[in-house]
Design an enzyme around this catalytic site. Structure first.
Site, mmCIF file in Angstrom:
data_model
loop_
_atom_site.group_PDB
_atom_site.id
_atom_site.type_symbol
_atom_site.label_atom_id
_atom_site.label_comp_id
_atom_site.label_asym_id
_atom_site.label_seq_id
_atom_site.Cartn_x
_atom_site.Cartn_y
_atom_site.Cartn_z
ATOM 1 N N ALA A 141 0.784 -1.227 0.097
ATOM 2 C CA ALA A 141 -0.044 0.024 0.073
ATOM 3 C C ALA A 141 0.875 1.295 -0.041
ATOM 4 O O ALA A 141 0.396 2.176 -0.538
ATOM 5 C CB ALA A 141 -0.936 0.000 1.108
ATOM 6 N N PRO A 143 3.040 4.397 -0.868
ATOM 7 C CA PRO A 143 2.779 5.429 0.223
ATOM 8 C C PRO A 143 1.229 5.786 0.568
ATOM 9 O O PRO A 143 1.172 6.619 1.322
ATOM 10 C CB PRO A 143 3.617 6.659 -0.604
ATOM 11 C CG PRO A 143 3.379 6.349 -1.913
ATOM 12 C CD PRO A 143 3.541 4.848 -2.227
ATOM 13 N N SER A 145 -1.483 6.532 -2.014
ATOM 14 C CA SER A 145 -2.334 7.217 -2.895
ATOM 15 C C SER A 145 -3.452 6.341 -3.345
ATOM 16 O O SER A 145 -4.419 6.649 -3.550
ATOM 17 C CB SER A 145 -1.420 7.624 -3.972
ATOM 18 O OG SER A 145 -0.881 6.397 -4.881
ATOM 19 N N LYS A 146 -3.179 4.942 -3.703
ATOM 20 C CA LYS A 146 -4.309 3.895 -4.037
ATOM 21 C C LYS A 146 -5.118 3.720 -2.984
ATOM 22 O O LYS A 146 -6.262 3.463 -3.210
ATOM 23 C CB LYS A 146 -3.685 2.686 -4.722
ATOM 24 C CG LYS A 146 -2.846 3.126 -6.085
ATOM 25 C CD LYS A 146 -2.076 1.742 -6.786
ATOM 26 C CE LYS A 146 -1.260 2.358 -7.980
ATOM 27 N NZ LYS A 146 -0.240 3.017 -7.460
ATOM 28 N N ASP A 191 4.728 -9.024 5.657
ATOM 29 C CA ASP A 191 5.162 -9.718 4.409
ATOM 30 C C ASP A 191 3.958 -10.054 3.478
ATOM 31 O O ASP A 191 3.172 -10.908 4.059
ATOM 32 C CB ASP A 191 5.988 -10.840 4.607
ATOM 33 C CG ASP A 191 6.811 -11.138 3.365
ATOM 34 O OD1 ASP A 191 5.924 -11.030 2.001
ATOM 35 O OD2 ASP A 191 7.855 -11.594 3.231
ATOM 36 N N ASP A 209 -0.530 -4.109 -6.316
ATOM 37 C CA ASP A 209 -0.030 -3.363 -6.783
ATOM 38 C C ASP A 209 1.539 -3.659 -6.509
ATOM 39 O O ASP A 209 1.996 -2.861 -5.449
ATOM 40 C CB ASP A 209 -0.291 -1.894 -6.585
ATOM 41 C CG ASP A 209 0.521 -0.695 -7.678
ATOM 42 O OD1 ASP A 209 0.413 -1.112 -8.679
ATOM 43 O OD2 ASP A 209 1.124 0.238 -7.099
ATOM 44 N N CYS A 262 3.967 -0.543 -12.600
ATOM 45 C CA CYS A 262 4.283 0.368 -13.531
ATOM 46 C C CYS A 262 5.678 -0.008 -14.457
ATOM 47 O O CYS A 262 6.658 0.819 -14.656
ATOM 48 C CB CYS A 262 4.810 1.745 -12.747
ATOM 49 S SG CYS A 262 5.877 1.287 -11.372
#
Length: 563
Positions: A141, A143, A145-146, A191, A209, A262
């Site tokens: 998660a 930093p 933003s999502k 983890d 992500d 990304c």
């Protein structure tokens, strides 16, 4: 001082580098030539610096004013954004706002009214299709933003469990969630490959992500041009597969997983998805393109080369099975349902995402009825820092200060937090004891390591009420009976400007009141915390005062002006 000078020197050197020249001779440029026939079109859009982009928080009471301000400075809505709230492209590069625009933009971000975020990074949550009331997991998660985007979709109902393995990054995640002022977030520290199966019923939605090589971020992180080698993706793939596989184990039947990176490298993208689909045949790929119909994107690959570190093609015995394109016709047929967003298509960064759905008739996640529950005296206990529901003494203390209390209040140390019923249901639920044929009774977080919960609302001091946290004032004021006084808009504006009148001049009802108190503008619902003594003093952070003054057209007087 030496460290600061070194950082400044690196920044200057970075700005002076001709990144177009570095990019042209990079291994990444060569690799994309293997992945696309028209690599020159991608390359032309892959090295200019990104514009500033931001997401407006629809949970903020003044979000429409924020949108009007963004429009007034030349911002334009991102046309493909289809989530709650809105997303904007601003007329300057990332971090290059100037003057009053820079100050107010920073204040809007710090007070949670908007989140500065790369545009393509908003895609995974749109694909996740979060609904109010759901139980959601963000596995990697920080930093945040999502996580905060998920919270915007949940509104005031549901819960998002935000996990981060690195403790230092957990602190960043907590800061961003507190900044955002959402009540639906539970932050845990695990983890992701071994995340506890709590709640046992599984998650409605899971965002995966994963850490990646970042080859889609060259416009934001130009160092990627000189650092990237093909072995980067190969070295990260096992971690990525393991995290996605864990998600497949703890998603509900009929639930949805979004896997995203990304990265442009198929070893980190389609190959990971194929490997997990082979292990979990109840997973199927949903068409990703339809979830964000206006964005330009490409279908997922069904075939790709495996590259050596000089970008030559590896073949034969040197190729690990998980790196290679799949042979299973079922999986091959579905891989085009993945979404590839290239820099030249987005006008920004590069991104990959896949939407995986677990079959509704998949095996249930829990064996909760097969084992006996451990007696409470023998059950593992949460540590002292874990959030817990209010006890009778805390409830009495807050009732004395506020009268009627908001629902779903918790305490962690000196902090009073407000959360949601869905978070409470996780705390209350039984769960299996790992490694034994026994059940842990509810009424605890263990084995989850919970670091933060919900919205920080108030502080206690030595067991007594001390103050309301400014970020929670708007939410709290309409729900309590005592500790709040209605005032006129003109009075609130005068306090924002810098005036500090005696309490009785604000209201005769405050003549004998001392300590922390909320003042509520009856005309628009704006609430501010103050300290009442010989005079009335604002208890607002500077950024909050800056935003409120800008929204209300108030000029904040400096000390010199007051004198």
């Amino acid at each position: 001082m030496g460290l600061m000078l070194n950082a400044w020197s690196r920044a200057v050197v970075r700005e002076e580098v001709d990144w177009a020249e570095v990019a042209a001779g990079s291994l990444l440029r060569t690799a994309v030539g293997h992945w696309r026939d028209d690599a020159d079109e991608w390359f032309a859009a892959a090295y200019e610096r990104l514009p500033e982009t931001a997401r407006v928080n629809p949970l903020s009471r003044d979000f429409q004013w924020v949108e009007s301000w963004l429009e007034s400075i030349g911002g334009e809505p991102i046309d493909w954004f289809c989530g709650v709230g809105s997303a904007w492209t601003l007329p300057f590069e990332r971090g290059k706002a100037e003057g009053e625009v820079r100050s107010l933009l920073a204040a809007l971000h710090e007070t949670g009214r908007l989140t500065r975020q790369e545009a393509v990074s908003m895609l995974p949550v749109l694909a996740l299709d979060v609904q109010s009331g759901q139980t959601v997991l963000d596995m990697c998660a920080s930093p945040g933003s999502k996580t905060t985007q998920i919270a915007e979709h949940l509104g005031d109902s549901g819960v998002v469990v935000a996990n981060e393995v690195v403790r230092g990054r957990v602190n960043m995640l907590v800061s961003n969630v507190q900044r955002h002022r959402s009540a639906t977030v539970v932050i845990v520290n695990h983890d992701a490959r071994h995340l506890p199966n709590v709640p046992e019923t599984g998650y409605d939605r899971i965002l995966v992500d994963v850490p990646c090589t970042g080859t889609g971020t060259t416009r934001k992180n130009p160092d990627v041009w000189s650092r990237w080698k093909p072995n980067g993706g190969r070295s990260m793939q096992k971690l990525q597969i393991d995290i996605l596989a864990r998600a497949a184990k703890i998603v509900k039947p009929g639930g949805r997983i979004v896997y995203s990176t990304c990265s442009l490298d198929p070893i980190e993208n389609e190959a990971v998805v194929a490997a997990v689909m082979a292990e979990y045949p109840d997973l199927r790929l949903l068409p990703a393109a339809g979830t964000v119909p206006r964005i330009k994107a490409s279908a997922g690959f069904t075939d790709w080369p495996i590259l050596d570190d000089d970008c030559s093609i590896l073949e034969g015995a040197e190729v690990r099975e998980s790196f290679a394109p799949p042979n299973d016709a079922r999986i091959v047929a579905q891989l085009p349902n993945c979404m590839r967003v290239w820099n030249d298509q987005s006008g920004g960064g590069g991104f990959f995402l896949a939407i995986l759905e677990m079959a509704a008739d998949a095996a249930p996640k829990s064996e909760q009825n097969q084992f006996e529950t451990i007696p409470e005296a023998d059950a593992p206990k949460d540590n002292d820092a874990a959030p817990r529901p209010l006890d009778e003494a805390d409830t009495a203390t807050l009732e004395a200060a506020w009268g009627r209390l908001p629902q779903n209040l918790w305490r962690r140390g000196k902090k009073i937090l407000v959360s949601t019923p869905e978070a409470a249901s996780i705390w209350a639920s039984e769960r299996n004891h790992k490694g034994s044929r026994a059940r842990i009774p509810g009424g605890r977080w263990r084995p989850l390591r919970v670091i933060h919960l919900g919205l920080e609302t108030a502080h206690l001091r030595r067991g007594e009420f001390e103050r309301v946290v400014g970020a929670a004032a708007d939410r709290l004021a309409p729900t309590i009976e005592r500790g709040v006084t209605e005032i006129s808009a003109e009075t609130l504006d005068s306090l924002l400007s810098g005036e500090e009148p005696p309490p009785h001049e604000i209201s005769p009802d405050l003549a004998e009141v001392r300590g922390n108190h909320l003042l509520l503008d009856a005309s628009d619902g704006t609430a501010i915390p103050v300290w009442l003594g010989g005079r009335t003093s604002l208890m607002l952070r500077a950024q909050e005062r800056t935003v409120l003054a800008a929204r209300r057209g108030v000029v904040i007087r400096t000390k010199d002006e007051e004198e």
